[in-house]
Motif scaffolding. Structure first.
Motif, PDB file in Angstrom:
ATOM      1  N   GLY A 345     -21.515  18.155  29.711  1.00 52.08           N
ATOM      2  CA  GLY A 345     -22.874  17.631  29.743  1.00 52.08           C
ATOM      3  C   GLY A 345     -23.100  16.876  31.042  1.00 52.08           C
ATOM      4  O   GLY A 345     -22.819  17.396  32.126  1.00 52.08           O
ATOM      5  N   ASP A 346     -23.566  15.650  30.935  1.00 56.73           N
ATOM      6  CA  ASP A 346     -23.764  14.839  32.130  1.00 56.73           C
ATOM      7  C   ASP A 346     -22.473  14.170  32.597  1.00 56.73           C
ATOM      8  O   ASP A 346     -22.417  13.614  33.690  1.00 56.73           O
ATOM      9  N   ASP A 347     -21.450  14.216  31.765  1.00 59.32           N
ATOM     10  CA  ASP A 347     -20.206  13.505  32.084  1.00 59.32           C
ATOM     11  C   ASP A 347     -19.183  14.449  32.700  1.00 59.32           C
ATOM     12  O   ASP A 347     -19.336  15.660  32.681  1.00 59.32           O
ATOM     13  N   VAL A 348     -18.140  13.876  33.253  1.00 57.67           N
ATOM     14  CA  VAL A 348     -17.026  14.669  33.762  1.00 57.67           C
ATOM     15  C   VAL A 348     -15.734  14.159  33.116  1.00 57.67           C
ATOM     16  O   VAL A 348     -15.557  12.951  32.930  1.00 57.67           O
ATOM     17  N   LEU A 349     -14.893  15.109  32.735  1.00 53.79           N
ATOM     18  CA  LEU A 349     -13.556  14.761  32.233  1.00 53.79           C
ATOM     19  C   LEU A 349     -12.558  15.069  33.324  1.00 53.79           C
ATOM     20  O   LEU A 349     -12.453  16.209  33.790  1.00 53.79           O
TER      21      LEU A 349
ATOM     22  N   VAL B 303     -32.485   4.369  44.730  1.00 52.40           N
ATOM     23  CA  VAL B 303     -31.455   5.397  44.873  1.00 52.40           C
ATOM     24  C   VAL B 303     -31.925   6.692  44.205  1.00 52.40           C
ATOM     25  O   VAL B 303     -32.205   6.715  43.010  1.00 52.40           O
ATOM     26  N   ASP B 304     -32.015   7.747  44.998  1.00 49.80           N
ATOM     27  CA  ASP B 304     -32.477   9.030  44.473  1.00 49.80           C
ATOM     28  C   ASP B 304     -31.318   9.908  44.028  1.00 49.80           C
ATOM     29  O   ASP B 304     -31.479  10.749  43.151  1.00 49.80           O
ATOM     30  N   GLU B 305     -30.177   9.744  44.662  1.00 46.69           N
ATOM     31  CA  GLU B 305     -29.041  10.613  44.356  1.00 46.69           C
ATOM     32  C   GLU B 305     -27.755   9.823  44.568  1.00 46.69           C
ATOM     33  O   GLU B 305     -27.677   8.990  45.475  1.00 46.69           O
ATOM     34  N   ILE B 306     -26.780  10.099  43.731  1.00 47.60           N
ATOM     35  CA  ILE B 306     -25.473   9.451  43.874  1.00 47.60           C
ATOM     36  C   ILE B 306     -24.430  10.512  44.159  1.00 47.60           C
ATOM     37  O   ILE B 306     -24.403  11.554  43.495  1.00 47.60           O
ATOM     38  N   HIS B 307     -23.615  10.284  45.168  1.00 46.81           N
ATOM     39  CA  HIS B 307     -22.424  11.100  45.401  1.00 46.81           C
ATOM     40  C   HIS B 307     -21.230  10.214  45.083  1.00 46.81           C
ATOM     41  O   HIS B 307     -20.857   9.356  45.879  1.00 46.81           O
ATOM     42  N   ALA B 308     -20.658  10.432  43.905  1.00 51.22           N
ATOM     43  CA  ALA B 308     -19.529   9.598  43.495  1.00 51.22           C
ATOM     44  C   ALA B 308     -18.238  10.387  43.655  1.00 51.22           C
ATOM     45  O   ALA B 308     -18.015  11.364  42.951  1.00 51.22           O
ATOM     46  N   ALA B 337     -28.791  11.735  36.184  1.00 51.06           N
ATOM     47  CA  ALA B 337     -28.586  13.064  35.589  1.00 51.06           C
ATOM     48  C   ALA B 337     -27.648  13.849  36.495  1.00 51.06           C
ATOM     49  O   ALA B 337     -27.908  14.005  37.686  1.00 51.06           O
ATOM     50  N   THR B 338     -26.571  14.334  35.918  1.00 49.08           N
ATOM     51  CA  THR B 338     -25.576  15.039  36.718  1.00 49.08           C
ATOM     52  C   THR B 338     -26.121  16.382  37.188  1.00 49.08           C
ATOM     53  O   THR B 338     -26.698  17.140  36.419  1.00 49.08           O
ATOM     54  N   ARG B 339     -25.927  16.631  38.466  1.00 43.66           N
ATOM     55  CA  ARG B 339     -26.365  17.898  39.052  1.00 43.66           C
ATOM     56  C   ARG B 339     -25.175  18.828  39.264  1.00 43.66           C
ATOM     57  O   ARG B 339     -25.232  20.001  38.984  1.00 43.66           O
ATOM     58  N   ASP B 340     -24.097  18.294  39.809  1.00 46.96           N
ATOM     59  CA  ASP B 340     -22.913  19.096  40.129  1.00 46.96           C
ATOM     60  C   ASP B 340     -21.653  18.280  39.942  1.00 46.96           C
ATOM     61  O   ASP B 340     -21.649  17.073  40.177  1.00 46.96           O
ATOM     62  N   VAL B 341     -20.605  18.991  39.559  1.00 47.23           N
ATOM     63  CA  VAL B 341     -19.273  18.393  39.493  1.00 47.23           C
ATOM     64  C   VAL B 341     -18.335  19.300  40.274  1.00 47.23           C
ATOM     65  O   VAL B 341     -18.281  20.505  40.020  1.00 47.23           O
ATOM     66  N   LEU B 349     -15.931  15.033  42.802  1.00 48.16           N
ATOM     67  CA  LEU B 349     -17.244  14.608  43.299  1.00 48.16           C
ATOM     68  C   LEU B 349     -18.257  14.864  42.205  1.00 48.16           C
ATOM     69  O   LEU B 349     -18.427  15.993  41.754  1.00 48.16           O
ATOM     70  N   LEU B 350     -18.924  13.813  41.790  1.00 51.18           N
ATOM     71  CA  LEU B 350     -20.000  13.922  40.817  1.00 51.18           C
ATOM     72  C   LEU B 350     -21.301  13.635  41.558  1.00 51.18           C
ATOM     73  O   LEU B 350     -21.481  12.548  42.103  1.00 51.18           O
TER      74      LEU B 350
END
Lengths: 392, 392
Positions: A345-349, B303-308, B337-341, B349-350
């Motif tokens: 979903g929105d999370d990462v494992l 903040v529009d986007e987070i690169h974690a 809201a997660t876009r990519d992992v 990178l989330l």
């Protein structure tokens, strides 16, 4: 079927000229093994019997303590189809046992059945069970080991760890915001991660022997620690529920409700607690918090695997997922090696493991590079070499 | 080639009966657009000219400020091959401009060339440039909009945001341990994340207009904030280097060395700082720390986007990635809201975005469910409904 398939008569030569058939059979045996329960004192094992042409005669896997071992299951499957296993080749994921447990030694069963060759993935480190290869060879059976050994080790990872070290394989579950918090400033914590992450965590619960929390979490969150399906029902297997710490568990706690047995260990010492759990045949322990228990396990170098569920959330305040680990500088960080990354979903494992199985990850030590990454550049004290002085 | 391809004579009917050809051409136009620079004041635009049979006659894209717009490039490409664009259909990723900038209006260029139909992905929200569709229609050209609109919006996301809101699209980069720390207790921080994560971060730098850090980070880390290639060299594009805060930047700071221009904004107010950057045509700002600046931006809902970038590391102590956001309870968490992992070596990178483009994510408000997930269950105050009272 009562008709013996073509070529199943006695007098087979062992399968030697078709290594791909053996490897394919081992892949099948691993899949079979994975159908057995991940929890419980016994390892997951699969077995495939091949005729000399490399064709499958029968197969079997271990369904859990008190049921036939994989080899016995495969031999029985052959006989139930009217096939004499004499002359077949057995492809087994784990070294056949040589001891009398609730069932007889599998090595003897294979010898008595007239199997001519045995191919194994993993040797059995269990001092009670080992000796299968020697017994098979003494009986004149052709034995090879190490077929798809990595896959075999991976399947049995927690079990092998428990047998080798005498203490449970410890998986530490973390569920945090991006800033490492497990609760907001007022202590509220439901839900940082989303429903897909929680559903995944329940499938992990259904695969372990025990789940542990500290008394702080038991009192603050009143968790049930059951393994639940998506519709809220209970998985057939419910892990032992363990509470670690001196404070008592209230009579009306959910932990005393429907689910696995409750074990309260008034221990503060990690090694003692793990030894007590090993005595109860806990091979795989899932630790679900809170920060005090997680910190104690990390500080004692007792965490074998981390399951970090990370949500795209920032809190800025509130309890952090771990407390002081005695780490003062970046080179001493507790580094794990990433095994898998999965979006839920929105999370990462992020699943990560002790960087090397025998390595000391205690605070203050430098674990060095992980085996599966960071190999491209030389590292000193956790810091990769770079071609320039400019670093940020 | 000087020979006109078959069917390129004047008098074409517009391409109407072959929508798949138009969609295919738009996909190509989007790929062309993506070849242009992501940074700079101008949007990335691609254009494909089709003959009435849906065959490509010519194509073009915008290569950055001071070079021809995509439509002009495509028309020029046609003419350079001896093809008269009269009667062709233009497939363009963004509404052709109607204003005189460094180049003439593209709408006029298409009209003058005798193009008979225009298909667009995205309307231009720029008040200076808009009006292209109206001008084309007034000239009798058949115009359709919204072809692959989502893909078009995605390509232009930072630019569209900047034009619509008048302030830069802010991407916040975080590089943390699993417990949300950016440094160990003694302040050391190199390297929490690994070389693949750092290499990725440099490719992001090469795509933005400016990178910002606070004065604390500028003084503590002495960063260069250049965009570097894997071999340590510099990308052709170097973003503007911005330091926010009242303290000065030392004369010998790396920020004054080779790289983008240095801009010191002695601002503490986020809105003022972003307005100053917008004046300098910064459309996309990458914020790289430290915690004080990150906290200010998050608290200001900027903040529009987070690169974690998250490393499988635990520190247990040290600076956290963000400070107090004024969030006291879990329902008020700043949710993205997660876009990519993406796995990058041992790190993950989330990429997550503001849950909804126009939504208020300020501390104390509830952003509600994200648009692309969590839709399966009803939510109240950030908490999904569950079938049972048992929650943990």
């Amino acid at each position: 079927m009562t008709e013996a398939p073509q070529g199943s008569a006695a007098g087979y030569a062992p399968v030697r000229a078709v290594p791909t058939a053996v490897e394919a059979a081992m892949r099948r045996a691993l899949l079979l093994a994975a159908q057995g329960p991940a929890h419980g004192p016994n390892p997951r094992v699969g077995c495939v019997l091949l005729d000399p042409d490399g064709r499958t005669v029968a197969e079997g896997f271990h369904r859990g303590a008190g049921t036939p071992h994989a080899e016995a299951a495969a031999l029985a499957a052959a006989r139930s189809r009217g096939v004499d296993p004499r002359g077949t080749t057995a492809v087994v994921t784990l070294e056949p046992c040589a001891h009398h447990g609730r069932t007889g030694p599998c090595a003897d069963a294979l010898i008595d059945a007239g199997v001519t060759a045995v191919h194994l993935a993993v040797r059995d480190p269990n001092p009670l069970a080992t000796g299968g290869v020697a017994r098979l060879r003494a009986a004149g059976i052709d034995v090879s080991t190490g077929i798809l050994a990595d896959e075999g080790q991976e399947l049995l990872r927690p079990w092998l760890h428990a047998v080798r070290t005498g203490r449970p394989y410890v998986t530490l579950k973390l569920a945090t915001s991006l800033d490492g918090r497990v609760a907001a400033a007022d202590g509220t914590s439901r839900w940082i991660t989303g429903p897909q992450a929680r559903a995944h965590a329940h499938t992990v619960r259904a695969q372990v022997d025990a789940i542990a929390v500290g008394t702080g979490t038991a009192l603050a969150d009143d968790p049930s620690l059951t393994a639940r399906t998506l519709d809220g029902g209970l998985f057939e297997h419910q892990p032992l529920r363990v509470v670690l710490g001196r404070r008592g568990v209230p009579d009306d706690a959910r932990l005393r409700g429907t689910g696995g047995a409750l074990l309260h260990l008034p221990e503060h010492d990690v090694d003692t607690a793990l030894a007590r759990l090993a005595e109860r045949e806990v091979r795989h322990l899932l630790v679900e918090g809170g920060p005090t228990l997680a910190t104690a396990l990390l500080a004692a170098d007792a965490v074998d695997e981390i399951h970090a569920y990370v949500a795209p959330v920032l809190l800025g305040a509130g309890a952090t997922v771990v407390g002081d680990l005695g780490i003062s500088t970046i080179g001493a960080a507790a580094r794990f090696a990433t095994r898998d990354v999965t979006r839920l979903g929105d999370d990462v494992l992020l699943v990560a493991r002790r960087a090397e199985p025998t390595q000391n990850l205690a605070p203050g030590s430098d674990p060095g590079p992980s085996p599966d990454a960071r190999s491209a550049q030389p590292r000193q004290n956790g810091r990769p070499g770079r071609p320039t002085q400019e670093e940020i």
